[in-house]
Design a protein around this motif. Structure first.
Motif, PDB file in Angstrom:
ATOM      1  N   ASN A  56       0.856  -1.181   0.000  1.00  0.00           N
ATOM      2  CA  ASN A  56       0.000   0.000   0.000  1.00  0.00           C
ATOM      3  C   ASN A  56       0.896   1.236   0.000  1.00  0.00           C
ATOM      4  O   ASN A  56       0.644   2.218  -0.706  1.00  0.00           O
ATOM      5  N   ASN A 109      -3.084   4.826   0.715  1.00  0.00           N
ATOM      6  CA  ASN A 109      -3.819   4.716   1.976  1.00  0.00           C
ATOM      7  C   ASN A 109      -4.477   6.027   2.395  1.00  0.00           C
ATOM      8  O   ASN A 109      -4.970   6.136   3.519  1.00  0.00           O
ATOM      9  N   PHE A 112      -8.795   6.450  -0.763  1.00  0.00           N
ATOM     10  CA  PHE A 112     -10.124   5.834  -0.815  1.00  0.00           C
ATOM     11  C   PHE A 112     -11.203   6.876  -0.514  1.00  0.00           C
ATOM     12  O   PHE A 112     -10.967   7.789   0.280  1.00  0.00           O
ATOM     13  N   ALA A 125      -7.692   2.704  -6.036  1.00  0.00           N
ATOM     14  CA  ALA A 125      -8.470   2.795  -4.803  1.00  0.00           C
ATOM     15  C   ALA A 125      -9.954   2.576  -5.086  1.00  0.00           C
ATOM     16  O   ALA A 125     -10.652   1.879  -4.330  1.00  0.00           O
ATOM     17  N   LEU A 128     -10.526  -1.151  -5.729  1.00  0.00           N
ATOM     18  CA  LEU A 128     -10.429  -1.935  -4.506  1.00  0.00           C
ATOM     19  C   LEU A 128     -11.693  -1.798  -3.666  1.00  0.00           C
ATOM     20  O   LEU A 128     -12.264  -2.795  -3.216  1.00  0.00           O
ATOM     21  N   GLU A 129     -12.140  -0.556  -3.439  1.00  0.00           N
ATOM     22  CA  GLU A 129     -13.295  -0.350  -2.561  1.00  0.00           C
ATOM     23  C   GLU A 129     -14.608  -0.786  -3.194  1.00  0.00           C
ATOM     24  O   GLU A 129     -15.471  -1.343  -2.507  1.00  0.00           O
ATOM     25  N   ASP A 141      -4.434  -5.781   5.489  1.00  0.00           N
ATOM     26  CA  ASP A 141      -3.497  -4.866   4.832  1.00  0.00           C
ATOM     27  C   ASP A 141      -2.256  -4.730   5.712  1.00  0.00           C
ATOM     28  O   ASP A 141      -2.332  -4.217   6.837  1.00  0.00           O
ATOM     29  N   THR A 192      -8.649   5.511   4.301  1.00  0.00           N
ATOM     30  CA  THR A 192      -7.709   4.409   4.443  1.00  0.00           C
ATOM     31  C   THR A 192      -8.289   3.111   3.895  1.00  0.00           C
ATOM     32  O   THR A 192      -9.495   2.980   3.673  1.00  0.00           O
ATOM     33  N   SER A 193      -7.415   2.105   3.743  1.00  0.00           N
ATOM     34  CA  SER A 193      -7.885   0.791   3.302  1.00  0.00           C
ATOM     35  C   SER A 193      -8.850   0.183   4.307  1.00  0.00           C
ATOM     36  O   SER A 193      -9.811  -0.503   3.925  1.00  0.00           O
ATOM     37  N   SER A 206      -5.316  -4.690  10.059  1.00  0.00           N
ATOM     38  CA  SER A 206      -4.050  -4.188   9.560  1.00  0.00           C
ATOM     39  C   SER A 206      -3.013  -4.312  10.666  1.00  0.00           C
ATOM     40  O   SER A 206      -3.249  -4.938  11.699  1.00  0.00           O
TER      41      SER A 206
END
Length: 336
Positions: A56, A109, A112, A125, A128-129, A141, A192-193, A206
């Motif tokens: 990340n 990171n 998002f 991002a 991914l989301e 993560d 953030t992730s 994480s």
């Protein structure tokens, strides 16, 4: 053809697939260039679904190396369900050995929920989301302090407003076998992730596994144990793949890092000398270090004192500092 993110993955196919997420991004030397983000899918029938990601930030190596090793070792017959592996999520940053992408300056990171028409970091991002995280029950993560920071080995979750989901995340965090863990209070709109995983309906976990832009024997062993432990706790595997089963040395100590006053920040250019080690217990008024001014050699070094007590969780590794740099942080122990 010039926007978005493309792939040819079949998430429902059994077996092992290694491929790429491709992000079109025209550059001077290559007008039809694509950013290639490696991804591995391992599936064996129906069951739990876990996404493991590292890189990340590009200069955090424990996760990148461990997940690359997992790709080589993990075969479908070892699991039940699906494991998706992103060993270097922000691939341009990894290849440049930088925290952020050299293509667009993007810190994944902090990107998002992303933007499907933005530059590569924001397109990734968004994918991914909106598409990858929702396919998984758990998103893990893996982070570390990167080139500029030394960080106490600490697991992390973000607070979930749903008490049941929050308790599930807390139990998964405890399963990692880390000595410390803390709950971040970043709010529902966190960039953030972990914020993205929560919004996508997944449980996000994480952690910080080292730092200094390197990998050590201890940090790699801790990372391997955490990955194995999470996959076992998720009922995907029945035993470790990356290392021998090794119980944690003791119960996890929960920490709280919620106030700016828990950190000491540079207010001008200078050179930082620490006085305490990671993991040290300190009290209000204890000496954190000294701030030197090598441009005024006649000026004495300035003592820096902690405004709050607790456990030292991170410190800056680079001695030379500019205004705004975080020099050291102390976290408050909380009940388990």
């Amino acid at each position: 053809m010039h926007t978005g993110l493309v792939h040819q993955l079949d998430f429902d196919r059994d077996g092992k697939t290694i491929d790429f997420l491709s992000i079109p991004f025209s550059i001077d030397r290559s007008p039809y260039y694509q950013v290639k983000v490696p991804i591995c899918l391992v599936r064996n029938g129906d069951g739990p679904s876990v996404l493991l990601m590292a890189g990340n930030h590009g200069d955090e190596y424990e996760g990148e190396l461990s997940l690359a090793r997992l790709i080589r070792r993990l075969e479908p017959g070892r699991i039940r369900g699906r494991v998706t592996i992103l060993p270097m999520a922000n691939a341009p940053a990894v290849m440049a050995a930088k925290r952020c992408s050299p293509l667009d300056g993007g810190n994944l990171n902090r990107a998002f929920p992303g933007d499907p028409t933005g530059t590569p970091t924001w397109r990734l991002a968004h994918f991914l989301e909106s598409e990858l995280f929702p396919r998984h029950d758990i998103v893990f993560d893996i982070h570390s302090g990167g080139t500029s920071m030394e960080h106490l080995a600490t697991a992390l979750i973000e607070r979930n407003g749903d008490p049941d989901r929050h308790e599930q995340a807390l139990q998964l965090m405890r399963s990692l076998g880390m000595p410390y863990g803390f709950i971040a209070e970043n709010g529902p709109a966190a960039p953030t992730s972990m914020g993205a995983a929560r919004r996508a309906g997944a449980i996000g976990v994480s952690g910080e596994f080292g730092g200094g832009g390197t990998a050590t024997v201890d940090s790699m062993a801790l990372t391997a144990r955490a990955i194995d432990s999470l996959l076992v706790a998720a009922n995907i595997m029945d035993g470790p793949v990356l290392g021998p089963a090794k119980p944690p040395e003791g119960p996890m100590q929960l920490l709280s890092l919620a106030r700016h006053s828990q950190g000491i920040y540079a207010t001008r250019r200078g050179w930082y000398e620490p006085a305490v080690r990671l993991g040290a217990r300190v009290a209000v008024g204890d000496l954190a270090g000294w701030y030197h001014d090598l441009e005024r050699l006649e000026a004495p070094e300035e003592p820096l004192l902690f405004a709050e007590g607790g456990i030292v969780i991170s410190r800056r590794l680079h001695t030379h500092c500019e205004a705004g740099d975080c020099l050291i942080q102390v976290a408050e122990p909380v009940g388990n």
